[in-house]
Design a protein around this motif. Sequence first.
Motif, PDB file in Angstrom:
ATOM      1  N   ASN A   2       0.847  -1.342  -0.405  1.00 45.64           N
ATOM      2  CA  ASN A   2       0.333  -0.232  -0.311  1.00 45.64           C
ATOM      3  C   ASN A   2       1.075   1.535  -0.052  1.00 45.64           C
ATOM      4  OD1 ASN A   2      -2.014   1.743   0.656  1.00 45.64           O
ATOM      5  ND2 ASN A   2      -2.798   1.664   2.444  1.00 45.64           N
ATOM      6  N   LEU A   3       1.416   2.066  -1.554  1.00 41.59           N
ATOM      7  CA  LEU A   3       1.810   3.015  -1.145  1.00 41.59           C
ATOM      8  C   LEU A   3       1.307   4.415  -1.560  1.00 41.59           C
ATOM      9  CD1 LEU A   3       4.234   1.931  -3.868  1.00 41.59           C
ATOM     10  CD2 LEU A   3       4.283   1.869  -1.794  1.00 41.59           C
ATOM     11  N   LYS A   4       1.868   5.352  -0.680  1.00 38.72           N
ATOM     12  CA  LYS A   4       0.638   6.399  -0.570  1.00 38.72           C
ATOM     13  C   LYS A   4       1.211   7.504  -2.227  1.00 38.72           C
ATOM     14  CE  LYS A   4       0.997   7.966   4.029  1.00 38.72           C
ATOM     15  NZ  LYS A   4       0.882   8.602   5.283  1.00 38.72           N
ATOM     16  N   ASN A   5       0.156   8.009  -2.076  1.00 40.93           N
ATOM     17  CA  ASN A   5      -0.125   9.408  -3.724  1.00 40.93           C
ATOM     18  C   ASN A   5       1.079  10.432  -3.221  1.00 40.93           C
ATOM     19  OD1 ASN A   5      -2.370   7.760  -5.438  1.00 40.93           O
ATOM     20  ND2 ASN A   5      -3.122   8.362  -3.761  1.00 40.93           N
ATOM     21  N   VAL A   6       1.042  10.823  -4.585  1.00 37.57           N
ATOM     22  CA  VAL A   6       1.936  12.140  -4.189  1.00 37.57           C
ATOM     23  C   VAL A   6       1.808  13.473  -3.495  1.00 37.57           C
ATOM     24  CG1 VAL A   6       3.279  11.427  -6.270  1.00 37.57           C
ATOM     25  CG2 VAL A   6       1.618  13.047  -6.796  1.00 37.57           C
ATOM     26  N   TRP A   7       0.067  13.098  -3.292  1.00 39.24           N
ATOM     27  CA  TRP A   7      -0.529  14.751  -2.808  1.00 39.24           C
ATOM     28  C   TRP A   7      -0.950  13.908  -1.325  1.00 39.24           C
ATOM     29  CZ3 TRP A   7      -4.938  12.251  -1.478  1.00 39.24           C
ATOM     30  CH2 TRP A   7      -5.552  11.261  -1.958  1.00 39.24           C
ATOM     31  N   GLU A   8      -0.565  12.965  -0.536  1.00 35.62           N
ATOM     32  CA  GLU A   8      -0.615  12.268   0.508  1.00 35.62           C
ATOM     33  C   GLU A   8       1.223  12.757   1.226  1.00 35.62           C
ATOM     34  OE1 GLU A   8      -3.487   8.499   1.112  1.00 35.62           O
ATOM     35  OE2 GLU A   8      -2.262   8.860  -1.011  1.00 35.62           O
ATOM     36  N   VAL A   9       1.665  12.981   0.586  1.00 33.35           N
ATOM     37  CA  VAL A   9       3.418  12.703   1.222  1.00 33.35           C
ATOM     38  C   VAL A   9       4.170  13.990   0.969  1.00 33.35           C
ATOM     39  CG1 VAL A   9       5.996  11.549   0.461  1.00 33.35           C
ATOM     40  CG2 VAL A   9       3.777   9.869  -0.042  1.00 33.35           C
ATOM     41  N   CYS A  10       3.654  14.402  -0.023  1.00 32.66           N
ATOM     42  CA  CYS A  10       4.433  16.165  -0.508  1.00 32.66           C
ATOM     43  C   CYS A  10       3.424  17.117   0.317  1.00 32.66           C
ATOM     44  CB  CYS A  10       4.477  16.347  -1.679  1.00 32.66           C
ATOM     45  SG  CYS A  10       5.652  14.988  -2.300  1.00 32.66           S
ATOM     46  N   GLU A  11       4.250  18.635   0.817  1.00 27.11           N
ATOM     47  CA  GLU A  11       3.739  19.394   0.338  1.00 27.11           C
ATOM     48  C   GLU A  11       4.126  20.250  -0.331  1.00 27.11           C
ATOM     49  OE1 GLU A  11       2.656  23.451   3.148  1.00 27.11           O
ATOM     50  OE2 GLU A  11       4.158  22.191   3.887  1.00 27.11           O
ATOM     51  N   PHE A  12       2.908  20.396  -1.219  1.00 24.17           N
ATOM     52  CA  PHE A  12       3.240  21.699  -2.763  1.00 24.17           C
ATOM     53  C   PHE A  12       3.543  23.006  -2.493  1.00 24.17           C
ATOM     54  CE2 PHE A  12       2.170  17.552  -4.477  1.00 24.17           C
ATOM     55  CZ  PHE A  12       3.403  16.908  -5.226  1.00 24.17           C
ATOM     56  N   SER A  13       4.414  23.846  -3.892  1.00 18.83           N
ATOM     57  CA  SER A  13       4.180  25.207  -3.302  1.00 18.83           C
ATOM     58  C   SER A  13       2.849  25.884  -3.585  1.00 18.83           C
ATOM     59  CB  SER A  13       4.750  25.720  -4.686  1.00 18.83           C
ATOM     60  OG  SER A  13       3.944  25.513  -5.747  1.00 18.83           O
ATOM     61  N   ASP A  14       3.205  27.058  -3.254  1.00 20.59           N
ATOM     62  CA  ASP A  14       1.158  27.719  -3.282  1.00 20.59           C
ATOM     63  C   ASP A  14       1.187  27.947  -4.507  1.00 20.59           C
ATOM     64  OD1 ASP A  14       1.600  27.681  -0.655  1.00 20.59           O
ATOM     65  OD2 ASP A  14       2.503  30.094  -0.492  1.00 20.59           O
ATOM     66  N   GLU A  15       2.088  27.437  -5.555  1.00 20.90           N
ATOM     67  CA  GLU A  15       1.224  27.541  -6.952  1.00 20.90           C
ATOM     68  C   GLU A  15       0.542  26.798  -7.257  1.00 20.90           C
ATOM     69  OE1 GLU A  15       4.831  30.235  -7.312  1.00 20.90           O
ATOM     70  OE2 GLU A  15       4.051  28.511  -5.967  1.00 20.90           O
ATOM     71  N   ILE A  16       0.989  25.526  -6.832  1.00 17.88           N
ATOM     72  CA  ILE A  16       0.089  24.103  -6.916  1.00 17.88           C
ATOM     73  C   ILE A  16      -0.734  24.032  -6.127  1.00 17.88           C
ATOM     74  CG2 ILE A  16       0.388  21.277  -6.626  1.00 17.88           C
ATOM     75  CD1 ILE A  16       3.562  22.548  -7.829  1.00 17.88           C
ATOM     76  N   LYS A  17      -1.341  24.034  -5.037  1.00 20.53           N
ATOM     77  CA  LYS A  17      -2.444  24.416  -4.132  1.00 20.53           C
ATOM     78  C   LYS A  17      -3.330  24.651  -4.187  1.00 20.53           C
ATOM     79  CE  LYS A  17       0.327  25.154   0.276  1.00 20.53           C
ATOM     80  NZ  LYS A  17       0.117  25.516   1.371  1.00 20.53           N
TER      81      LYS A  17
END
Length: 480
Positions: A2-17
């Motif tokens: 069971n691997l997590k998705n990138v949006w569960e692992v990372c906090e992205f820049s404000d532009e992306i969020k």
Amino acid sequence: MNLKNVWEVCEFSDEIKYGKLDRKKFAVELYEVLSGDADEIYLDPVKFLENTYLTSDMRVLLAGALRRLARNEGNAVYVLDTEFGGGKTHSLLLLYHVFGNKDKGTEYIRNYELDKEYGILEVPDVKVVAIDCRKMEKNTLWGEIAQALGKYDLMKEYDLEGKPPKNINEIRNLFESPTLILIDELPVYLVNAESVKIGDTNLMKLTLNFIVVLSSAVSTSYRTMLVLTLTGRQSLYEKVVSEVKKSIKEAKLQERVETVHDHFTSALSRQAQYLVPVRDEEIYLVLRKRLVKSYDRSEAQRIIDAFYDYYLEKALISEADYKRKMERAYPFHPFLIDVLHERVSTIDKFNKTRGALWLLSTVLHRICMGKKDCKLVTTGDIPLEDATIRDALTSQLDKSEYINAINTDVVEKAKKIDESRNVKIAERIARTIYIYTLSLLQPKYRALDPLRLSLLSVMWERTRTLLMVFFRRWRESSGT
């Protein structure tokens, strides 16, 4: 597993969020910073330095500037030689903010331990002159430099006549205190200057002569440094770039200078140090520094280990250090970054690192908003059905004739194939094929002789066939 998705692992820049995907967030021109019209991330020295990964050549440039401006040691003239979007303006802004904001600049060099390495404890006090040759107020480059230094009267007559001073001392008199001169987009200026007639010559030739004298004046002035940017792979500027390099080589500077090339081993000449701000192997870290605020390293390592073990089991990789590449590239798959950086970026209008930043930000925003199943972002995750992304990879690259191909082959037909299968992989393959072959659609390839073009076509057909065979066998082995 069971691997997590990138949006569960990372906090992205404000532009992306928050979907702030204006291209100005990922590309900046020096004149926009000088006029105060750039995005805050480029105007604010704190935000700029926090989001800037110090590449090996940028480190050499910054260290060289510290040595030259603090101790009068090392190289006096640097040339940033790269194509559009290759990091040259960003490198100028690094110097602009470090030396224009002493406290923040000192904190930055300490973070990278440049203070300990070179024994320079703080950023020295210097005058910073930044000139974007596309937005000049005076008639000539020498007039513009004098104006920026508050000494226009010394060059006024020369500026109005359009002829540079031949006496090196007149230029040296401009630099009475430690000075850093940053000149961006010189080739653009020279292209326009060629049409300006001055007596029996033109302003381009006179400016090239001035560059020779300026280089010599800077090299023999106390704690003074010149940084020029050249744009080498744009056909419009190739001629003038060649002329600039030729002119610089004519400058008789006193110190021996070595180029930074292939890990700084090749000797160049006795005049300027050439740098490539972002080298291929560093692009992974540059992109992550800009787009990812933080991430769960242990969870990311689980994902990387799982993918890498699968690749080993299926004998899909031959590179000894591929796992390290995956670690440096996360949350992106190295294949995606390599394709964008080495293939798609060869298209002039893609603008290399700038283009990759915008595209990846847009893709990540779509993935995060849709909570897509995505452990590593790769070419198959680029939603070509999205009108914004499709246009960026077709009409905005002068390839609008491929819009229909995307709509039919990559989207409609691939979706129909996926509808009849448990593993939805056809659309991902179609996306990958389109992205991978974009560079083969350039005019320079279409202009090849029929035999060579035929060979390219055969090579790609074989690659595509192997790709399809691999996925067929993968489906059979997985029982889907």
